[in-house]
Design an enzyme around this catalytic site. Structure first.
Site, PDB file in Angstrom:
ATOM      1  N   THR A 412      18.450  35.849  81.150  1.00  0.00           N
ATOM      2  CA  THR A 412      18.268  35.642  82.591  1.00  0.00           C
ATOM      3  C   THR A 412      18.386  37.005  83.240  1.00  0.00           C
ATOM      4  O   THR A 412      19.031  37.909  82.703  1.00  0.00           O
ATOM      5  CB  THR A 412      19.315  34.668  83.169  1.00  0.00           C
ATOM      6  N   GLY A 505      23.993  34.875  83.889  1.00  0.00           N
ATOM      7  CA  GLY A 505      25.305  34.499  83.363  1.00  0.00           C
ATOM      8  C   GLY A 505      25.567  33.002  83.325  1.00  0.00           C
ATOM      9  O   GLY A 505      26.717  32.599  83.197  1.00  0.00           O
TER      10      GLY A 505
HETATM   11  O1  DON Z   1      19.410  28.184  85.446  1.00  0.00           O
HETATM   12  C1  DON Z   1      20.489  28.395  84.921  1.00  0.00           C
HETATM   13  O2  DON Z   1      21.552  28.209  85.466  1.00  0.00           O
HETATM   14  C2  DON Z   1      20.512  28.953  83.517  1.00  0.00           C
HETATM   15  N1  DON Z   1      19.321  28.571  82.813  1.00  0.00           N
HETATM   16  C3  DON Z   1      20.704  30.425  83.569  1.00  0.00           C
HETATM   17  C4  DON Z   1      20.878  31.016  82.213  1.00  0.00           C
HETATM   18  C5  DON Z   1      21.570  32.291  82.193  1.00  0.00           C
HETATM   19  O3  DON Z   1      21.930  32.850  83.203  1.00  0.00           O
HETATM   20  C6  DON Z   1      21.816  32.858  80.856  1.00  0.00           C
HETATM   21  N2  DON Z   1      22.671  33.960  80.936  1.00  0.00           N
HETATM   22  N3  DON Z   1      23.183  34.818  80.744  1.00  0.00           N
END
Ligand code: DON
Length: 615
Positions: A412, A505
């Site tokens: 992300t 995160g």
């Molecule tokens: O949309 C979301 O909340 C998650 N798919 C985000 C994933 C994410 O931040 C992975 N991280 N480090």
């Protein structure tokens, strides 16, 4: 010079003071770019010199840069450069966001990509209007509430592989942003080309990507197109290798020529659908053809006179950010002292209560009732705040049920941009966990997300982030999975932009954005300090207060009943990319020292009274 950083905040630790010199080195490099541009130095001075000439970031060096006109913070130097080039050529913040997003998609495939989705929160300086754009993945029409449970067990397809992918939204979101908010001064083709070139000619594999490829190499090897990209010579790409994505370059060229239609229809859509269904997924051409970006009303709140503008459902980010700020607003955090026991206790207790609500109430509000206005009601925040015992932690069991947390940080990504007119745009984009589904969709070269993991598979089973979620968030055709992404803009009491915030995160996104804002508003930190400052995280279940290495907490937290876990030095919380606007108008961009990002900024010549130059 209209460029400066400050690292002299009284709360800055000695370690951060030491880091200041590293930041300054970088700042000078970028600053010179702007100045040399202003002084008429050729374009290459900014394009090739500064960002590339910076020494390798270390885990603890803050990165800050300021300019009088525009600024950008992203998790990849190439993306900051592409966005900055657009700003300097006269594009607005939205144009820059589009170019930077495409580039980060190519150079950080572990984080985001054309096969993923995202959200945008913006503020138009001219009209004073703010808004949100939802480019979140959508469940395919073949999805069902029970699709990830077989014989009472959650199947692997919930986490990785073709079935874990939702219908991507990113390309349509960027196309929409360009068409509705772009300046019209930069062509779509010009915004896509930097990314296409990086895909075709390659970019360097940095450590986080190398780590992700190594970690998932066995599963990546299951899919021929994934092997071709990430294990081109039969072995996982390593740090320092070149990542060449020829098929993705072809797809980007099609998008450059045809816009989003080139992705959601035609050969690219056919290839994604054909390869996905052949490998056991359920994304069909018609799912891509019917994908819709949605304009949404932002979540708004007030914190100590500042207006907070953030993302509504299907993200939980804005709701819980405002909910936590509402709780904290009843306490004099500055008077308590930064990272004092009482400050940490209040952060933990606010996080615990907000995440308990997340588990119970949150999902795609187009499908189920989500009590948004009740959750962000200041009176509700006051009730929750009154419920906090200032001497004791409230056991999470006394607040409600849940589970464990995994180590996630590199996946992300967030981009913050502000332009010379004061337009501000925040966008968090993702393919979910590292390298998403691990499934590259055939000759499209598009690595698909595993965003379906953000749905509830079974209300008793946690997702990859240890989040237990309710049956409201079960998959249904065309529903969007619940997110924690929290692109946020903070306005001064006079309505001008104070800052642009965001981070990756998973659930730690919300708590990272919360602490970054509190650092700025309550503790007067500069951009570099606010992102570098150590963070903590609580998500209700498991009942654990995670604390980054370096937070000097004492024994009191444990004696109050907090279950504290200190994270290892290599485990940071989030990777924030923020911009603050100082009272003198300077835009100060900062990339989190936990990641490998670099910010960019520039000052238009006329700001300094010299003749303006455009490229
Ligand atoms: O949309 C979301 O909340 C998650 N798919 C985000 C994933 C994410 O931040 C992975 N991280 N480090």
């Amino acid at each position: 010079m209209a460029i400066a950083t400050h690292h002299e905040h009284p709360l800055t630790s000695s370690a951060e003071q030491a880091e200041g010199s590293v930041a300054l080195g970088f700042f000078v490099a970028i600053g010179l770019a702007a100045v040399s541009f202003i002084a008429g130095t050729p374009h290459s001075a900014a394009s090739d010199g500064p960002l590339a000439s910076v020494s390798q970031p270390t885990a603890s060096s803050p990165r800050t840069v300021a300019g009088g006109s525009g600024a950008i913070a992203t998790a990849a130097p190439e993306a900051s450069r592409a966005g900055l080039d657009v700003l300097r050529k006269g594009g607005n913040a939205y144009d820059a966001m589009v170019a930077a997003s495409f580039v980060v998609s190519v150079v950080r495939p572990q984080s985001t990509g054309l096969g993923g989705g995202g959200f945008v929160v913006y503020y138009d300086a001219g009209s004073g209007v703010s808004g949100a754009i939802d480019g979140r993945e959508m469940a395919p029409s073949g999805a069902s509430k029970s699709m990830y449970v077989e014989d009472g067990k959650v199947i692997e397809g919930y986490r990785v592989g073709p079935l874990s992918a939702g219908v991507p939204g990113l390309v349509k979101m960027l196309d929409h942003l360009y068409k509705t908010k772009g300046s019209g001064r930069i062509s779509w083709n010009d915004l896509v080309q930097p990314a296409r070139e990086l895909a075709e000619f390659g970019c360097v594999v940095r450590k986080p990507l190398a780590r992700a490829i190594k970690k998932y190499s066995k599963k990546l090897a299951r899919y021929p197109a994934s092997r071709k990209v990430f294990m081109p010579r039969g072995k996982p790409l390593k740090e320092g290798d070149r990542l060449i994505q020829t098929d993705l370059a072809h797809t980007l060229q099609t998008i450059a020529a045809e816009g989003a239609d080139g992705f959601y229809g035609g050969w690219v859509a056919d290839e994604i659908a054909k390869s996905n269904t052949a490998a056991g997924g359920v994304i069909r051409s018609m799912d891509l053809a019917s994908y819709q970006v949605k304009d949404r009303k932002t979540i708004e709140g007030t914190y100590r006179g500042f207006k907070v503008i953030s993302m509504p459902p299907p993200s939980s980010g804005g709701v819980h950010l405002v909910e936590m700020l509402n709780m904290l607003s009843h306490h004099d955090l500055a008077g308590m002292g930064w990272h004092s026991t009482r400050h940490l206790h209040l952060l933990a207790e606010s996080m615990r209560r907000a995440f308990a609500d997340r588990a119970e109430y949150m999902a795609d509000a187009d499908f189920v009732d989500v009590p948004v206005s009740k959750l962000i009601d200041p009176a509700y925040g006051k009730n929750l705040s009154d419920d906090v015992d200032m001497e004791h932690a409230t056991p999470s069991d006394d607040v409600k049920p849940g589970t464990l947390l995994v180590k996630e940080r590199e996946h992300t990504t967030h981009i913050s941009v502000i332009d010379a007119d004061g337009n501000a745009v925040a966008s968090t984009q993702t393919i979910n966990t590292a390298l998403g589904s691990l499934f590259v969709a055939g000759a499209s070269g598009v690595l698909l997300n595993n965003e379906m993991n953000d749905f509830t598979a079974d209300p008793s089973a946690p997702n990859a982030f240890g989040l237990t979620q309710s049956s409201k968030n079960l998959p249904e055709p065309k529903k969007r999975p619940l997110s924690s992404m929290t692109p946020t803009i903070l306005l001064n009491p006079d309505g001008t932009v104070r800052g642009v915030f965001g981070s990756p995160g998973g659930p730690k996104i919300i708590t990272t954005v919360l602490q970054t804002i509190v650092n700025v508003v309550d503790f007067g930190m500069s951009a570099g300090e606010a992102v570098a400052a150590r963070r903590v995280h609580h998500q209700w279940k498991a009942d654990v207060l995670r604390i980054e290495d370096g937070v000097p907490y004492g024994k009191q937290l444990a004696s109050m009943g907090h279950h504290v876990e200190t994270l290892g030095k290599d485990r940071g919380l989030g990777n924030a990319q923020i911009i603050l606007v100082r009272s003198d108008g300077a835009r100060v961009a900062a990339s989190d020292p936990r990641g490998t990002g670099r910010p960019g900024a520039y000052t238009r010549a006329k700001t300094l009274g010299a003749p303006e130059r455009e490229h």
